[in-house]
Design an enzyme around this catalytic site. Structure first.
Site, PDB file in Angstrom:
ATOM      1  N   ASP A  65     -17.184  16.359 125.234  1.00  0.00           N
ATOM      2  CA  ASP A  65     -17.870  15.696 126.347  1.00  0.00           C
ATOM      3  C   ASP A  65     -18.715  14.548 125.812  1.00  0.00           C
ATOM      4  O   ASP A  65     -18.985  14.460 124.616  1.00  0.00           O
ATOM      5  CB  ASP A  65     -18.743  16.681 127.124  1.00  0.00           C
ATOM      6  CG  ASP A  65     -19.880  17.273 126.307  1.00  0.00           C
ATOM      7  OD1 ASP A  65     -19.632  17.691 125.155  1.00  0.00           O
ATOM      8  OD2 ASP A  65     -21.011  17.322 126.809  1.00  0.00           O
ATOM      9  N   GLU A  82     -21.669  20.107 125.766  1.00  0.00           N
ATOM     10  CA  GLU A  82     -22.619  20.113 124.659  1.00  0.00           C
ATOM     11  C   GLU A  82     -23.766  19.141 124.916  1.00  0.00           C
ATOM     12  O   GLU A  82     -24.913  19.432 124.597  1.00  0.00           O
ATOM     13  CB  GLU A  82     -21.899  19.739 123.361  1.00  0.00           C
ATOM     14  CG  GLU A  82     -22.771  19.814 122.114  1.00  0.00           C
ATOM     15  CD  GLU A  82     -23.567  18.536 121.832  1.00  0.00           C
ATOM     16  OE1 GLU A  82     -24.531  18.613 121.038  1.00  0.00           O
ATOM     17  OE2 GLU A  82     -23.260  17.457 122.395  1.00  0.00           O
TER      18      GLU A  82
END
Length: 149
Positions: free
Chosen positions: A80, A142
């Site tokens: 991400d 994350e």
């Protein structure tokens, strides 16, 4: 070559990892919106004969000769990204290589490390009788410490 032959996993060139990272950069993957990059990563692994599991936008693969009694070694990075901020001098979704450097959103945090982990995992998939079970995870959320990462 049989894609289910473990030797197939070793036939991934550096250029293929660069191209994969360029595809990931070109694909929006903001935290909680990583489904498209998860699809790309899962497809990359599956095309090379690696069994893939999905847990939401998390992509997990295991060395196919796991041993029940052996400890696990996990190679993990996230796929991400944060949202695009100001100050970009190049297209954040361009994935352009200039002077041997790859530019784009997520290229350093953590696309480069993700490719290194993936290459390590793919290399280890070609070995039998390892002392550890090897797992690869490309995780989501994350950047926001999300509950689904």
């Amino acid at each position: 070559m049989n894609p289910h032959d473990p030797a197939h996993a070793a036939n991934v060139s550096v250029n293929e990892y660069v191209e994969l990272l360029q595809r990931l950069i070109a694909t929006q993957s903001y935290s909680r919106e990583e489904h498209n990059t998860a699809d790309i990563l899962a497809g990359f692994l599956a095309e090379r004969g690696v069994e893939v599991e999905r847990y939401g936008n998390n992509v997990v693969a295991r060395h196919r000769t796991t041993m029940a009694s052996a400890p696990y070694l996990l190679v993990n990075s996230h796929h991400d990204t944060v949202r695009v901020g100001g100050g970009w001098t190049k297209d954040p979704f361009g994935g352009v290589v200039e002077d041997g450097k790859l530019y784009g959103l997520g290229s350093n945090d953590a696309g480069g490390p993700l490719m290194a982990m993936l290459a390590t995992f793919m290399h280890l998939c070609t070995h039998e009788g390892l002392s550890h079970n090897i797992m690869f995870a490309a995780t989501a959320e994350e950047e926001i410490s999300g509950n689904d990462g």
